[in-house]
Motif scaffolding. Structure first.
Motif, short mmCIF file in Angstrom:
data_model
loop_
_atom_site.label_atom_id
_atom_site.label_comp_id
_atom_site.label_asym_id
_atom_site.label_seq_id
_atom_site.Cartn_x
_atom_site.Cartn_y
_atom_site.Cartn_z
N ARG A 21 0.85 -1.19 0.00
CA ARG A 21 0.00 0.00 0.00
C ARG A 21 0.88 1.23 0.00
N HIS A 30 -3.98 0.89 -2.69
CA HIS A 30 -3.65 -0.52 -2.54
C HIS A 30 -3.08 -1.02 -3.86
N LYS A 33 -2.20 -6.65 -4.14
CA LYS A 33 -3.15 -7.23 -3.19
C LYS A 33 -2.93 -8.73 -3.02
N GLU A 50 -0.98 -4.50 -17.56
CA GLU A 50 -0.92 -3.17 -18.15
C GLU A 50 -0.54 -2.17 -17.07
N SER A 51 -0.50 -0.90 -17.43
CA SER A 51 -0.05 0.06 -16.44
C SER A 51 -1.00 0.08 -15.25
N ARG A 71 3.93 0.57 2.29
CA ARG A 71 3.88 -0.40 3.37
C ARG A 71 3.75 -1.79 2.76
N PHE A 236 -3.71 -7.84 -12.75
CA PHE A 236 -4.70 -6.85 -13.12
C PHE A 236 -5.09 -6.07 -11.88
N LYS A 237 -4.81 -4.79 -11.88
CA LYS A 237 -5.13 -3.92 -10.75
C LYS A 237 -4.69 -4.49 -9.41
N ASP A 239 -4.02 -7.55 -8.52
CA ASP A 239 -4.32 -8.95 -8.28
C ASP A 239 -3.64 -9.83 -9.31
N VAL A 241 -4.34 -12.57 -11.58
CA VAL A 241 -5.58 -13.19 -12.02
C VAL A 241 -5.38 -14.55 -12.66
N HIS A 255 -9.01 -16.59 -17.54
CA HIS A 255 -9.62 -15.40 -16.97
C HIS A 255 -10.05 -14.43 -18.07
N GLU A 256 -11.16 -13.75 -17.83
CA GLU A 256 -11.69 -12.79 -18.81
C GLU A 256 -10.66 -11.74 -19.20
N TYR A 257 -9.91 -11.30 -18.17
CA TYR A 257 -8.95 -10.23 -18.43
C TYR A 257 -7.87 -10.70 -19.39
N MET A 260 -9.23 -10.88 -22.84
CA MET A 260 -9.38 -9.55 -23.43
C MET A 260 -8.02 -9.01 -23.85
N ASP B 5 -11.37 -0.96 0.37
CA ASP B 5 -11.12 -0.21 -0.86
C ASP B 5 -10.78 -1.13 -2.02
N LYS B 6 -10.86 -2.43 -1.78
CA LYS B 6 -10.51 -3.36 -2.85
C LYS B 6 -11.74 -3.61 -3.72
N LEU B 9 -13.72 -8.32 -8.02
CA LEU B 9 -13.30 -8.74 -9.34
C LEU B 9 -14.47 -8.70 -10.30
N THR B 36 -16.27 -6.06 -23.18
CA THR B 36 -15.23 -6.64 -22.33
C THR B 36 -14.16 -5.62 -21.97
N LEU B 40 -12.93 -4.49 -18.09
CA LEU B 40 -11.60 -4.92 -17.68
C LEU B 40 -10.54 -3.89 -18.04
N VAL B 42 -7.90 -0.99 -18.00
CA VAL B 42 -7.01 -0.45 -16.99
C VAL B 42 -7.17 1.07 -16.89
#
Lengths: 588, 347
Positions: A21, A30, A33, A50-51, A71, A236-237, A239, A241, A255-257, A260, B5-6, B9, B36, B40, B42
């Motif tokens: 964090r 965060h 995660k 991605e970024s 942290r 992804f963000k 996590d 995935v 996974h969908e991500y 995609m 704050d998470k 999914l 999609t 998803l 970013v």
């Protein structure tokens, strides 16, 4: 959600439930995660995302190089040692000896005021590998291993005297100088041209094969993943995935991500109609008027006390109305210079540049302004191409204000129309560029370029600073707009796959000269020139099997052309033997 | 540390619990051609529910949170209001019954009547000078004059320095060479000497003095602005403006200068602080404001001999000079912190 695969006890780098964090002015962010991941010796694990996915932050926790507002939670072990409890001194010994890093931008990773030799021997001396004359000898050996010609001479040179690829080799030489067990390569080839990228990837692969080094490869490029990785982890963000072998993840994503992400990568040679991008072929009228007509164009940059530098040399090509011409080349090929000349920003030193039927060389300011009204422009860097002090609506309406088109009400109406066209909500009118992200800014740039209904659009690498999924969206919007407004376009890019997707005609440039030009099918599917063949062979595709074949073909092509495939010039056993420590390490 | 704050999914069926309001707002504008990608993506959602902060607002917010700057601002406002209201401005009378030109009988050896325990204002809070003039009124008059000069010079040098820097930086070529050589010329001559010569010629009035001081202190800002403009003119938004056919003046005023506001404001504040000191030094040396008018520097100079006997004649103007210079410097620091681009707002 974390996916763990079987963990061998011999992992050289192991992240277990890592959580990061950052405390900022606007509360806590965060970033990572709970990520679990490990790298075995002699294995390349690609961390893809991605970024903002947290991939770089995750890797930096292993070096303990995060800023002080971070942290970190969870457990990280490097070569069997938990690093979260190590003292700062022990940590410094660990960096270099056990874990090393290869950075994205070799120019900034090397200190510009120190010679290559100093920077290499510094690592050797600090870690007590060698000192004095022996360290210099070792540095020369290391440079030779990573394939830098004339290492004894190079060692006295400064970073700016080397090319980008050679600088990255030096960074790799420094990384392996203390024989680390694991190397973190953070986007090691993103700043490099495709042909250089392929060489550097070959070199990294040989590290894994010959020295049994584990590599954590951080990248956003699926082609690089297919080329290098044994295992892949998709973030992804913050996590993780999806994890799995390269074949599993790239060929059968769960996974969908991931799905995609893979569907957003334009594939070279897969033809049109990928990712919903539609470029119509039949709108091109062979006898249409010429939007750009270059004849023997020469552009020179004047240098103080030196002969002028010829950036563009004897270039001729045409762009018809309604046609997209892709201008391809590596850095330094003069493609952007031609783009700037088309905007009347750089004068031509010779030849003729006819824009929309008028010769712009030696044009008066007033005439130039009149012709600029009919041309739109999109630049590469979404962060720099919008004035941060102007609200988005004003950014878009600025060309109308400059050319005094319409009254306030009409201008506003046009801006709303354009915001709809680039699929942004109308509410962003009064927002500022810093409130939207890169791809959205690039869409605003497109809207601004189309404000005056241009007949010609100059797009200078409009998507190369964007993430793939964002690029897909921007290209999609771009192609829709082209179909609607039918402008001619000079599309400058280094990405052959994007050009393949969009362009009707392709012009390949090298060192300011046209190497090959013609219709897309002809140039990209059946290249005649050696340089074009090399470019095409070096572009990686996101399919492990196919990429392996392409790699073999490329190596065959290189050998045929008399070049060697780059790899580390040392055998594993010999390399590791030299690292028996000869003296006490200095207290770091 | 909670995990509130998470975001959930996508695809987990619990997205509606997301703390991001946009994601479950049915009234929000939806653009779902590329379904999609949207879920998803970013790219951050453009959060239209939150208040929009322009860059100016973000800077103001940070500035108002800077404690040192806020205390300094309060102090400076207090001094300014005090100086103006106490003895009045021009024909407008103030609330202080005495004026700064009338001599009177010296009471109690001219000692200040200001007391802290218990707090008392007294007849002559700052004491009296030799001729029995009220020293509080004199000091306030001096503060007025010094502040007037400082702010006039601050504004004039800012205009002059910005114009010269921007023109030199944007047009380059011979224009830049000429302007920057002139700047160098001003820089190599010691400021105090130049100001003294020009101050001598200004005849002691504060307006001519302010103009003279402006003519010598624009150089630093001109160089700073030129540097900023040199880097900004290479940015793509300037190139984009040029490519559209925008005129050079519009580019300078609309696209470049608003982006240098940080440098300009910070530098202007620091100029004000240094001008207060320069004016004091000049007046002390006798080249600045001359009697019958007065300024803080002149007060110190006039009563420097009485320092051992009646130190308050030195301390009151001295402390006010110190206070103003310090607080303006702190203000400048606060502004610089507020404009600091290292705070990442984008991405």
């Amino acid at each position: 959600m974390t996916v763990t695969t079987d963990k061998t006890s011999g992992a050289v780098l192991d992240f277990s439930d890592v959580d990061v964090r950052f405390t900022t002015e606007f509360g806590s962010v965060h970033a990572v995660k709970g990520v679990s991941l490990h790298v075995n010796p002699g294995e390349v694990v690609a961390l893809v995302g991605e970024s903002g996915s947290g991939k770089s932050v995750t890797s930096m926790t292993a070096m303990r190089l995060l800023p002080s507002n971070a942290r970190v939670g969870g457990e990280i072990t490097v070569n069997g040692r938990g690093i979260r409890t190590l003292s700062e001194g022990a940590m410094r010994r660990l960096r270099g000896n056990d874990i090393a890093m290869v950075f994205q931008e070799p120019m900034t990773a090397l200190n510009p005021v120190l010679t290559i030799g100093t920077q290499l021997t510094e690592a050797l001396e600090l870690h007590g590998i060698a000192s004095g004359k022996r360290a210099v000898d070792r540095a020369i050996e290391l440079l030779d291993m990573v394939g830098i010609p004339e290492p004894a001479r190079r060692i006295k040179q400064y970073p700016h005297e080397l090319s980008g690829g050679q600088r990255q080799r030096v960074v790799i030489a420094i990384a392996i100088s203390c024989d680390p067990k694991v190397i973190i390569a953070d986007e090691p080839t993103t700043a490099l041209d495709v042909t250089v990228q392929a060489d550097i990837l070959d070199l990294l692969r040989s590290l894994k094969e010959k020295l049994n080094t584990g590599i954590l490869l951080i990248t956003h490029n699926m082609g690089v993943v297919a080329d290098m990785a044994d295992r892949v982890a998709v973030m992804f963000k913050g996590d993780l995935v999806e994890t799995g072998t390269a074949d599993e993840v790239l060929l059968n994503p769960q996974h969908e991500y991931t799905k995609m992400l893979l569907s957003s990568v334009p594939r070279l040679g897969a033809g049109r109609a990928q990712m919903g991008v539609n470029i119509s072929e039949d709108t091109i009228d062979r006898d249409a008027e010429l939007a750009i007509d270059l004849e023997n164009l020469v552009i020179e940059y004047h240098r103080l006390g030196k002969p002028p530098f010829r950036a563009v040399d004897d270039v001729s090509f045409q762009v018809r109305q309604g046609e997209i011409v892709g201008l391809v080349g590596e850095s330094g090929s003069g493609k952007s210079t031609i783009g700037r000349c088309a905007l009347g920003l750089i004068p031509a030193a010779g030849g003729s540049f006819r824009l929309l039927g008028q010769d712009i060389t030696g044009m008066k300011r007033r005439q130039l302004k009149a012709i600029r009204r009919r041309i739109g422009v999109i630049f590469q860097d979404p962060a720099a191409s919008l004035n941060p002090r102007l609200p988005i609506g004003e950014c878009i309406s600025e060309p109308m204000v400059v050319h005094k088109v319409g009254n306030r009400k009409e201008q506003e109406q046009k801006v709303y129309e354009l915001l709809d066209a680039v699929e942004l909500p109308r509410e962003v009118y009064n927002r500022y560029p810093h409130e939207v992200s890169g791809g959205q800014r690039q869409r605003i740039s497109i809207a601004r370029a189309l404000t005056l209904d241009p007949e010609l659009l100059v797009a200078d690498e409009p998507t190369s600073a964007l993430d793939v999924s964002v690029q897909a969206k921007v290209l999609n919007i771009f192609s829709d707009l082209q179909a609607r407004y039918k402008f001619a376009c000079l599309f400058i890019s280094h990405d052959l796959a994007v050009i393949d997707l969009l362009a009707h005609q392709v012009v390949v440039l090298q060192n300011g000269k046209v190497v090959e030009a013609g219709p897309r099918e002809q140039v990209l599917a059946n290249p005649q020139e050696e340089y074009t063949q090399r470019l095409l062979a070096a572009a990686p595709v996101p399919h492990p099997g196919e990429q392996r074949e392409r790699r073999e073909q490329r190596h065959a092509l290189l050998r045929e052309l008399g070049d060697e495939v780059s790899e580390i010039r040392a055998s594993g056993g010999e390399f590791h033997r030299t690292f028996v420590q000869t003296e006490e390490p200095k207290d770091l | 540390m909670s995990d509130n704050d998470k975001p959930e999914l996508p695809g987990s069926g619990r997205e509606h619990l997301s703390p991001i309001p946009e994601q479950h707002d049915p009234g929000a504008p939806q653009h779902r051609e590329f379904v999609t990608t949207d879920e998803l993506s970013v790219e951050k959602q453009i959060d239209l529910s939150q208040k929009s902060y322009s860059q100016g607002e973000l800077i103001r917010r940070r500035f108002f949170r800077h404690k040192g700057a806020m205390i300094s601002l309060a102090f400076l406002l207090f001094i300014t209001i005090m100086a103006i209201t106490s003895i009045g401005w021009g024909p407008i009378p103030g609330w202080w019954p005495k004026n700064y030109w009338e001599a009177s009988f010296v009471e109690n050896g001219g000692r200040p009547s200001l007391g802290f325990f218990p707090p008392a204002w007294g007849e002559q809070p700052f004491g009296q000078e030799d001729a029995g003039k009220d020293y509080f009124a004199l000091t306030m008059r001096g503060t007025q004059r010094s502040l007037t000069i400082a702010f006039t010079v601050g504004i004039l040098t800012t205009i002059l320095g910005t114009a010269i820097g921007a023109i030199a930086g944007y047009f380059r070529g011979w224009v830049e060479s000429v302007l920057m050589r002139v700047t160098d010329l001003f820089i190599v001559i010691p400021l105090l000497v130049l100001a003294a010569v020009l101050g001598q010629r200004s005849g002691g009035g504060i307006w001519p003095l302010a103009i003279m001081l402006s003519l010598v202190s624009w150089t630093g800002l001109a160089r700073l602005v030129r540097g900023e403009v040199l880097s900004l003119r290479e940015r793509e938004f300037v190139t984009a403006a040029e490519a559209v056919g925008t005129s050079p003046w519009r580019i300078i005023f609309k696209h470049i200068l608003p982006n240098t506001m940080g440098t300009i404001i910070v530098s202007a504040t620091l100029t004000i602080a240094s001008v207060i000191l320069l004016e004091s030094a000049l007046s002390f040396l006798g080249f600045g404001v001359r009697p019958p008018d007065t300024s803080l520097g002149l007060l110190i100079s006039t009563y420097q001999n009485s320092f051992t006997v009646r130190p308050w004649l030195f301390w009151w103007p001295g402390l006010i000079i110190l206070g103003i210079a310090l607080s303006v410097n702190f203000l400048g620091d606060g502004l610089r912190d507020a404009f600091d681009p290292r705070q990442s707002r984008s991405e």
